[in-house]
Design an enzyme around this catalytic site. Structure first.
Site, PDB file in Angstrom:
ATOM      1  N   THR A  59     -32.292  23.227  11.281  1.00  0.00           N
ATOM      2  CA  THR A  59     -33.756  23.226  11.189  1.00  0.00           C
ATOM      3  C   THR A  59     -34.220  23.544   9.761  1.00  0.00           C
ATOM      4  O   THR A  59     -33.518  24.256   9.042  1.00  0.00           O
ATOM      5  CB  THR A  59     -34.277  24.334  12.147  1.00  0.00           C
ATOM      6  OG1 THR A  59     -34.013  23.900  13.468  1.00  0.00           O
ATOM      7  CG2 THR A  59     -35.738  24.627  11.986  1.00  0.00           C
TER       8      THR A  59
ATOM      9  N   ARG B 267     -35.828  19.322  26.653  1.00  0.00           N
ATOM     10  CA  ARG B 267     -35.737  20.718  26.192  1.00  0.00           C
ATOM     11  C   ARG B 267     -36.555  20.916  24.910  1.00  0.00           C
ATOM     12  O   ARG B 267     -36.523  20.098  24.003  1.00  0.00           O
ATOM     13  CB  ARG B 267     -34.260  21.049  25.940  1.00  0.00           C
ATOM     14  CG  ARG B 267     -34.007  22.445  25.367  1.00  0.00           C
ATOM     15  CD  ARG B 267     -33.876  22.412  23.872  1.00  0.00           C
ATOM     16  NE  ARG B 267     -33.448  23.721  23.336  1.00  0.00           N
ATOM     17  CZ  ARG B 267     -33.502  24.057  22.070  1.00  0.00           C
ATOM     18  NH1 ARG B 267     -33.967  23.199  21.175  1.00  0.00           N
ATOM     19  NH2 ARG B 267     -33.083  25.237  21.663  1.00  0.00           N
TER      20      ARG B 267
ATOM     21  N   GLY C 250     -37.303  23.806  21.880  1.00  0.00           N
ATOM     22  CA  GLY C 250     -36.796  25.066  21.322  1.00  0.00           C
ATOM     23  C   GLY C 250     -37.907  25.948  20.792  1.00  0.00           C
ATOM     24  O   GLY C 250     -39.080  25.812  21.169  1.00  0.00           O
ATOM     25  N   ASP C 251     -37.552  26.829  19.909  1.00  0.00           N
ATOM     26  CA  ASP C 251     -38.517  27.790  19.373  1.00  0.00           C
ATOM     27  C   ASP C 251     -39.386  27.218  18.259  1.00  0.00           C
ATOM     28  O   ASP C 251     -40.475  27.736  17.987  1.00  0.00           O
ATOM     29  CB  ASP C 251     -37.787  29.025  18.824  1.00  0.00           C
ATOM     30  CG  ASP C 251     -36.816  28.651  17.711  1.00  0.00           C
ATOM     31  OD1 ASP C 251     -36.061  27.674  17.898  1.00  0.00           O
ATOM     32  OD2 ASP C 251     -36.810  29.312  16.657  1.00  0.00           O
TER      33      ASP C 251
ATOM     34  N   THR D 178     -34.822  29.929  12.316  1.00  0.00           N
ATOM     35  CA  THR D 178     -33.823  28.918  12.663  1.00  0.00           C
ATOM     36  C   THR D 178     -32.726  29.603  13.465  1.00  0.00           C
ATOM     37  O   THR D 178     -32.301  30.705  13.117  1.00  0.00           O
ATOM     38  CB  THR D 178     -33.226  28.225  11.425  1.00  0.00           C
ATOM     39  OG1 THR D 178     -32.185  27.345  11.872  1.00  0.00           O
ATOM     40  CG2 THR D 178     -32.659  29.199  10.395  1.00  0.00           C
ATOM     41  N   GLY D 179     -32.292  28.958  14.515  1.00  0.00           N
ATOM     42  CA  GLY D 179     -31.242  29.574  15.326  1.00  0.00           C
ATOM     43  C   GLY D 179     -31.279  29.049  16.738  1.00  0.00           C
ATOM     44  O   GLY D 179     -31.920  28.025  17.015  1.00  0.00           O
TER      45      GLY D 179
ATOM     46  N   GLY E 291     -32.628  28.503  19.820  1.00  0.00           N
ATOM     47  CA  GLY E 291     -34.037  28.593  20.176  1.00  0.00           C
ATOM     48  C   GLY E 291     -34.344  29.371  21.436  1.00  0.00           C
ATOM     49  O   GLY E 291     -35.368  30.060  21.513  1.00  0.00           O
TER      50      GLY E 291
HETATM   51  N1  ASP Z   1     -34.150  26.680  16.495  1.00  0.00           N
HETATM   52  C1  ASP Z   1     -33.870  25.287  16.727  1.00  0.00           C
HETATM   53  C2  ASP Z   1     -33.956  25.013  18.195  1.00  0.00           C
HETATM   54  O1  ASP Z   1     -33.512  25.821  18.977  1.00  0.00           O
HETATM   55  C3  ASP Z   1     -32.533  24.881  16.235  1.00  0.00           C
HETATM   56  C4  ASP Z   1     -32.246  25.213  14.809  1.00  0.00           C
HETATM   57  O2  ASP Z   1     -32.762  26.182  14.289  1.00  0.00           O
HETATM   58  O3  ASP Z   1     -31.510  24.449  14.173  1.00  0.00           O
HETATM   59  O4  ASP Z   1     -34.411  23.956  18.550  1.00  0.00           O
END
Ligand code: ASP
Length: 376
Positions: free
Chosen positions: A227, A255, A257-258, A278-279, A281
């Site tokens: 991300t 789905r 994410g965050d 980022t992480g 989610g």
């Molecule tokens: N946070 C993002 C998600 O869960 C993924 C990412 O940070 O790469 O969609």
């Protein structure tokens, strides 16, 4: 007279040596360049990430490392220039993010990961710390720069979050160009999906399912979250943050994410800070990561760094999640905190000092222990 002159020159030389030392010490992997410090100028700054995860030096080629650092530098310099010329934090955030969305290196825009159905579904959000206005889109499939659409939602709709077809109808009505989905295809992301599907089918055949373990768990433990995100403080003291992503490889059932969730992936408040996450989610939503950092500053009176460390090194891992954030506070202090092996990241302050980092020192992959983070 001569004595005074010599003394004066001595002081100037000493002072400039100190500045050079500070720049060099604080550089994590890349170059820095300092412009002249003018303390009469208002403070500003910008910080970006290009995703966190299992990013290890031993798995990286020199040319790929160079490509990442060059793109991070290109993106952050564009945002920094906007701020330097008196532009708004929101302009800097969105412009910087579009540069990363257009690069296949990152999991956002071109370069987005693939869903289980072999499509690309993009999420993005922005938040303005001055007004607490926000805009977000989720699951769009034809928008080249989802961050621009998130801004459009904020500025020209009565809503905060639009999803899927409706978001794209809004985009068409607002004059956005619809991209053919093939624009988002990149070979390595497609191969990643095939690898994850392979691992998934191996693990499904060899393990009993557990209600707390998602089908793609085996992959997530070793994943890279690509991300992109940005947080900025402008010369007027306004903060803004934005985040854009393709989500997680092999995601299904639409789905989300965050990244498009205000308070989880993105948050900005002039009273505290601006944050982009980022992480993994699912955990970032449950921990309300971006808002929690701001809330800790607001209610507990802790510093940005203390709040970020607490959330990223304790709260998120305690739930079982991983990832990182970049954030800047109202005074220009920056945090680039992560609990993974690496996070693509860069920071530039008002003096033009640039810090770029990829890896974390002392990350013990074997014991999964987290070592010291490099701070700007
Ligand atoms: N946070 C993002 C998600 O869960 C993924 C990412 O940070 O790469 O969609």
């Amino acid at each position: 007279m001569n004595r005074i002159l010599t003394l004066l020159i001595g002081v100037i030389v000493l002072f400039s040596c100190e500045n050079v030392k500070e720049s060099t010490d604080k550089t994590s992997i890349s170059d820095t360049s300092s412009e002249k410090i003018d303390e009469t100028q208002p403070n500003f700054g910008i910080v970006i990430h290009g995703g966190a995860g299992t990013i290890l030096k031993e798995n990286m080629t020199d040319s790929l490392e160079k490509a990442y650092t060059m793109k991070l530098e290109e993106a952050i310099r564009i945002g920094h220039e906007i701020l330097k010329n008196g532009g708004t934090a929101m302009e800097a955030v969105t412009k910087t993010i579009t540069i990363m969305e257009d690069s296949p290196l990152f999991n956002a825009g071109k370069g987005a990961v693939f869903t289980h159905e072999e499509t690309n579904e993009l999420d993005a959000s922005v938040m303005d710390g001055a007004t607490l206005n926000a805009g977000a889109v989720a699951g769009v499939t034809h928008i080249k720069n989802p961050i621009d659409l998130a801004l459009e939602v904020m500025n020209n709709s009565p809503h905060v979050l639009l999803a899927g077809k409706g978001a794209e109808t809004f985009a068409s009505e607002r004059g956005f160009k619809m991209m053919h989905p093939s624009y988002f295809y990149t070979e390595n992301r497609f191969q990643s999906l095939q690898n994850v599907k392979q691992k998934e089918s191996n693990s499904v055949s060899s393990s009993v399912s557990d209600s707390n373990t998602s089908a793609y768990d085996p992959y997530l433990k070793n994943s890279k979250f690509g991300t992109v995100g940005c947080a900025a403080l402008d010369k007027n003291g306004n903060l803004a943050a934005g985040t854009s992503t393709g989500g997680m490889t092999n995601k299904r059932w639409n789905r989300i994410g965050d990244a498009p969730i205000i308070g989880a992936g993105t948050y900005a408040n002039n009273a505290t800070c601006a944050v982009s996450s980022t992480g993994w989610g699912e955990y970032f939503i449950r921990a309300m990561v971006a808002h929690d950092i701001s809330a800790m500053m607001e209610y507990k009176g802790v510093s940005l760094e203390e709040a970020a460390v607490e959330v990223i090194q304790t709260k998120v891992p305690d739930l079982g999640g991983n990832g990182g954030i970049v954030a800047i506070d109202k005074d220009g202090n920056v945090s680039m905190e992560f609990n993974t092996a690496g996070m693509y990241r860069a920071h530039m302050n008002a003096e033009g000092k640039l810090v770029i980092g990829i890896y974390k020192e002392n990350f013990d992959t074997f014991n999964n222990k987290i070592g010291d983070n490099e701070q700007p």
